[in-house]
Write a protein that holds these residues in place. Structure first.
Motif, PDB file in Angstrom:
ATOM      1  N   SER A  62     -15.860  -6.503  -5.184  1.00 26.68           N
ATOM      2  CA  SER A  62     -14.963  -5.355  -5.244  1.00 26.68           C
ATOM      3  C   SER A  62     -13.813  -5.520  -4.261  1.00 26.68           C
ATOM      4  O   SER A  62     -12.640  -5.320  -4.601  1.00 26.68           O
ATOM      5  CB  SER A  62     -15.747  -4.079  -4.933  1.00 26.68           C
ATOM      6  N   ARG A  63     -14.135  -5.906  -3.024  1.00 26.86           N
ATOM      7  CA  ARG A  63     -13.104  -6.055  -2.002  1.00 26.86           C
ATOM      8  C   ARG A  63     -12.130  -7.170  -2.368  1.00 26.86           C
ATOM      9  O   ARG A  63     -10.928  -7.051  -2.157  1.00 26.86           O
ATOM     10  CB  ARG A  63     -13.741  -6.337  -0.642  1.00 26.86           C
ATOM     11  N   HIS A  64     -12.658  -8.241  -2.940  1.00 30.94           N
ATOM     12  CA  HIS A  64     -11.798  -9.367  -3.326  1.00 30.94           C
ATOM     13  C   HIS A  64     -10.729  -8.920  -4.318  1.00 30.94           C
ATOM     14  O   HIS A  64      -9.555  -9.276  -4.192  1.00 30.94           O
ATOM     15  CB  HIS A  64     -12.659 -10.475  -3.940  1.00 30.94           C
ATOM     16  N   ILE A  65     -11.120  -8.119  -5.284  1.00 30.07           N
ATOM     17  CA  ILE A  65     -10.162  -7.646  -6.288  1.00 30.07           C
ATOM     18  C   ILE A  65      -9.157  -6.685  -5.651  1.00 30.07           C
ATOM     19  O   ILE A  65      -7.954  -6.759  -5.920  1.00 30.07           O
ATOM     20  CB  ILE A  65     -10.895  -6.968  -7.466  1.00 30.07           C
ATOM     21  N   LEU A  66      -9.638  -5.788  -4.805  1.00 29.35           N
ATOM     22  CA  LEU A  66      -8.732  -4.851  -4.137  1.00 29.35           C
ATOM     23  C   LEU A  66      -7.696  -5.596  -3.296  1.00 29.35           C
ATOM     24  O   LEU A  66      -6.514  -5.245  -3.299  1.00 29.35           O
ATOM     25  CB  LEU A  66      -9.531  -3.885  -3.262  1.00 29.35           C
ATOM     26  N   VAL A  67      -8.139  -6.619  -2.589  1.00 25.56           N
ATOM     27  CA  VAL A  67      -7.216  -7.400  -1.760  1.00 25.56           C
ATOM     28  C   VAL A  67      -6.190  -8.112  -2.639  1.00 25.56           C
ATOM     29  O   VAL A  67      -5.010  -8.196  -2.300  1.00 25.56           O
ATOM     30  CB  VAL A  67      -7.997  -8.398  -0.874  1.00 25.56           C
ATOM     31  N   MET A  68      -6.622  -8.599  -3.790  1.00 22.28           N
ATOM     32  CA  MET A  68      -5.693  -9.256  -4.706  1.00 22.28           C
ATOM     33  C   MET A  68      -4.650  -8.283  -5.257  1.00 22.28           C
ATOM     34  O   MET A  68      -3.535  -8.682  -5.590  1.00 22.28           O
ATOM     35  CB  MET A  68      -6.455  -9.910  -5.857  1.00 22.28           C
ATOM     36  N   MET A  69      -5.002  -7.009  -5.328  1.00 20.97           N
ATOM     37  CA  MET A  69      -4.039  -6.004  -5.777  1.00 20.97           C
ATOM     38  C   MET A  69      -2.896  -5.858  -4.779  1.00 20.97           C
ATOM     39  O   MET A  69      -1.790  -5.445  -5.135  1.00 20.97           O
ATOM     40  CB  MET A  69      -4.730  -4.660  -6.001  1.00 20.97           C
ATOM     41  N   ILE A  97      -5.768  -6.339   3.665  1.00 24.93           N
ATOM     42  CA  ILE A  97      -4.454  -6.330   3.012  1.00 24.93           C
ATOM     43  C   ILE A  97      -3.316  -6.220   4.025  1.00 24.93           C
ATOM     44  O   ILE A  97      -2.290  -6.890   3.903  1.00 24.93           O
ATOM     45  CB  ILE A  97      -4.354  -5.171   1.999  1.00 24.93           C
ATOM     46  N   LEU A  98      -3.476  -5.360   5.017  1.00 23.32           N
ATOM     47  CA  LEU A  98      -2.388  -5.104   5.962  1.00 23.32           C
ATOM     48  C   LEU A  98      -2.001  -6.372   6.729  1.00 23.32           C
ATOM     49  O   LEU A  98      -2.858  -7.175   7.104  1.00 23.32           O
ATOM     50  CB  LEU A  98      -2.786  -4.017   6.947  1.00 23.32           C
ATOM     51  N   GLY A  99      -0.698  -6.535   6.944  1.00 29.39           N
ATOM     52  CA  GLY A  99      -0.218  -7.718   7.636  1.00 29.39           C
ATOM     53  C   GLY A  99       1.203  -7.519   8.116  1.00 29.39           C
ATOM     54  O   GLY A  99       1.685  -6.376   8.208  1.00 29.39           O
ATOM     55  N   ALA A 126      -7.333  -3.099  12.531  1.00 27.37           N
ATOM     56  CA  ALA A 126      -6.052  -3.237  11.829  1.00 27.37           C
ATOM     57  C   ALA A 126      -4.888  -2.978  12.773  1.00 27.37           C
ATOM     58  O   ALA A 126      -3.854  -3.664  12.707  1.00 27.37           O
ATOM     59  CB  ALA A 126      -6.000  -2.279  10.646  1.00 27.37           C
ATOM     60  N   THR A 127      -5.043  -2.002  13.672  1.00 26.93           N
ATOM     61  CA  THR A 127      -4.009  -1.733  14.674  1.00 26.93           C
ATOM     62  C   THR A 127      -3.778  -2.964  15.535  1.00 26.93           C
ATOM     63  O   THR A 127      -2.635  -3.382  15.776  1.00 26.93           O
ATOM     64  CB  THR A 127      -4.418  -0.546  15.565  1.00 26.93           C
TER      65      THR A 127
END
Length: 199
Positions: A62-69, A97-99, A126-127
């Motif tokens: 699930s996370r892999h697909i979300l990250v690909m989005m 995802i954040l970068g 993430a911060t």
């Protein structure tokens, strides 16, 4: 959002495993179709993917697909951070995802870290990840975090200021106070930050 299975290309969103299998196959056509399906995915489908990932055996898929989005998933994932069922999965995907270029998300991440214990660590990580010279507009906000009641928040704010480097010089006074914090982890990160900014 619960009953229907939204379809992405030829793949039902509820069948994230099928997408992963297609992405990992040696058949170029299947890989191409899966990637195209994910690129066309509507952000409204994110809830289905988060629910799919509630099963620990499916979480990585699930996370892999979300990250690909990618970027289009960011705002919906922020909206789910406060969800008691889906917030943890949303936080994990958001962190990945954040970068670079997302430094403007630091205020929202700090707010989430203070208000949402379930995703506190993801928000703080993430911060830290986003903190660098381009995060200099948020030095005062990070300095304010040095006085938070939660030692973990204080520690991450000090570490984030260290990553900002010289532009964090405005936080030197606050960091000097934190170098005497009751928590050893906070003291250590504050001293590192002071060395980085040359104070």
């Amino acid at each position: 959002a619960g009953g229907r299975r939204a379809v992405v290309g030829e793949f039902p969103v509820g069948d994230a495993h099928a997408l992963i299998v297609a992405l990992r196959t040696s058949e170029p056509a299947a890989q191409k179709a899966a990637k195209a399906a994910i690129e066309r995915a509507d952000p409204a489908m994110i809830e289905s993917l988060l629910r799919f990932g509630r099963n620990p055996r499916r979480r990585d898929s699930s996370r892999h697909i979300l990250v690909m989005m990618g970027r289009k998933a960011v705002d919906p994932l922020f909206d789910f951070l406060g969800d008691p069922e889906l917030g943890f999965q949303a936080g994990g995907a958001l962190f990945e995802i954040l970068g670079p270029g997302d430094e403007g998300r630091i205020p929202a991440l700090l707010e989430c870290a203070r208000k949402l214990p379930e995703v506190k660590n993801y928000c703080l990580q993430a911060t830290f990840k986003l903190s660098g010279r381009k995060a200099s507009p948020y030095v005062q906000m990070l300095a304010t975090g040095l006085t938070d009641a939660d030692a973990v928040v204080r520690q991450y704010c000090a570490a984030s200021l260290a990553r900002v480097g010289k532009p964090a010089a405005a936080a030197a006074a606050a960091l000097k106070k934190s170098a005497k914090d009751p928590d050893a982890g906070v003291r250590e990160e504050a001293r590192k930050a002071l060395r980085r900014i040359g104070a």
